[in-house]
Design a protein around this motif. Sequence first.
Motif, PDB file in Angstrom:
ATOM      1  N   ALA A 268      24.779 -12.794  31.302  1.00  0.00           N
ATOM      2  CA  ALA A 268      25.777 -13.735  30.800  1.00  0.00           C
ATOM      3  C   ALA A 268      26.937 -13.857  31.799  1.00  0.00           C
ATOM      4  CB  ALA A 268      26.287 -13.265  29.440  1.00  0.00           C
ATOM      5  N   ILE A 269      27.345 -12.743  32.367  1.00  0.00           N
ATOM      6  CA  ILE A 269      28.442 -12.773  33.359  1.00  0.00           C
ATOM      7  C   ILE A 269      28.016 -13.567  34.585  1.00  0.00           C
ATOM      8  CG2 ILE A 269      29.825 -11.365  34.919  1.00  0.00           C
ATOM      9  CD1 ILE A 269      29.847  -9.189  32.762  1.00  0.00           C
ATOM     10  N   GLN A 270      26.785 -13.367  35.053  1.00  0.00           N
ATOM     11  CA  GLN A 270      26.321 -14.085  36.242  1.00  0.00           C
ATOM     12  C   GLN A 270      26.239 -15.594  35.979  1.00  0.00           C
ATOM     13  OE1 GLN A 270      26.132 -12.794  39.081  1.00  0.00           O
ATOM     14  NE2 GLN A 270      26.012 -10.610  38.680  1.00  0.00           N
TER      15      GLN A 270
ATOM     16  N   VAL B  39      21.205  -5.622  21.880  1.00  0.00           N
ATOM     17  CA  VAL B  39      21.811  -6.188  23.085  1.00  0.00           C
ATOM     18  C   VAL B  39      22.058  -5.066  24.087  1.00  0.00           C
ATOM     19  CG1 VAL B  39      23.782  -7.425  24.040  1.00  0.00           C
ATOM     20  CG2 VAL B  39      22.894  -8.046  21.778  1.00  0.00           C
ATOM     21  N   GLU B  40      21.542  -5.247  25.295  1.00  0.00           N
ATOM     22  CA  GLU B  40      21.659  -4.232  26.336  1.00  0.00           C
ATOM     23  C   GLU B  40      22.560  -4.712  27.473  1.00  0.00           C
ATOM     24  OE1 GLU B  40      17.689  -3.378  27.516  1.00  0.00           O
ATOM     25  OE2 GLU B  40      17.176  -2.414  25.593  1.00  0.00           O
ATOM     26  N   ALA B  41      22.812  -3.816  28.375  1.00  0.00           N
ATOM     27  CA  ALA B  41      23.758  -4.092  29.448  1.00  0.00           C
ATOM     28  C   ALA B  41      23.268  -5.215  30.354  1.00  0.00           C
ATOM     29  CB  ALA B  41      24.001  -2.823  30.263  1.00  0.00           C
ATOM     30  N   ASP B  42      21.956  -5.249  30.642  1.00  0.00           N
ATOM     31  CA  ASP B  42      21.452  -6.281  31.543  1.00  0.00           C
ATOM     32  C   ASP B  42      21.622  -7.673  30.959  1.00  0.00           C
ATOM     33  OD1 ASP B  42      19.630  -5.778  29.532  1.00  0.00           O
ATOM     34  OD2 ASP B  42      17.868  -6.051  30.812  1.00  0.00           O
ATOM     35  N   MET B  43      21.575  -7.803  29.607  1.00  0.00           N
ATOM     36  CA  MET B  43      21.783  -9.104  28.972  1.00  0.00           C
ATOM     37  C   MET B  43      23.233  -9.559  29.149  1.00  0.00           C
ATOM     38  SD  MET B  43      19.683  -8.495  25.452  1.00  0.00           S
ATOM     39  CE  MET B  43      17.974  -7.935  25.453  1.00  0.00           C
TER      40      MET B  43
END
Length: 288
Positions: A186-188, A178-182
């Motif tokens: 999720a936040i978006q 799991v990376e930061a962009d994933m």
Amino acid sequence: MSGQEETPGGRLRKELPEELPATPAEETETTEATEATEESGAPAAEPGLTGRQRLVQGLWPPRVTRAQLIVAVLLFGLGFGLAVQVASNSDSDSALRGARQEDLVRILDELDDRTQRLEDEKQGLEKQRDELENSSDQAEEARKQTVEKERQLGILAGTVAAQGPGITMTIEDNKGTVEADMLLDAIQELRAAGAEAIQVNGVRVVAGTYLSDSGKSVSVDGNKITAPFRFKVIGNPQDLEPALNIPGGVVQTLEKEQATITVERSDKIVVDALRAAKRPDYARSSSQ
């Protein structure tokens, strides 16, 4: 004439009746009258006084008892009080009765003017009271709105804690894929679904939040976080959970990376991670 000469003295003595001696009854009556006069305290009638003189002598000086004196004083006080009360009550009436018609008309006009002035003053005071009440109500309403707006802005800025219904999403990453962009996706998705407050592993997510990869961990606004990644989200659960499970959405993307996602709904989610209030360097309110 007879042979015997009668002198004038002898003839007069024959014409007058001889004095009769006082009878015992008359002496008794005289004695009783004298004793009664002495007992009553009245002076005995002096011999040689006329009837009028005896009447005056009996009436003066007057003889007043103590009871008669007390009654006289009480009657005098009662009469004086009644006279004062009647005089005080009749002063104004007598003044008006003695006034001329022009004076009475002037007095009535002055009373009417005074009544009108008092009525105007009363209305002015009532109007002022209403204005003060309205002003106070408006000020109180403005204060409440200001406090509510400050609270709402504080929630968005992350400076105050928030609570409400929402979801808790937990991402287990045993493979470290799991990376930061994933997480940013999720936040978006959550924001687009109506999330009002988001917290990830004790870090408050705000409008300026950024995520980056930091080795085998993820950095959120410079704060390193590691799996499991726990999202606390306040919003409508019926909108947030379906937004994560749409085809090709966050859940499917993370599952492809062999991560495990758990979503739980709750009536009370507490987001208590806070951000320090930061003053903008350049931006200012346009109302200033």
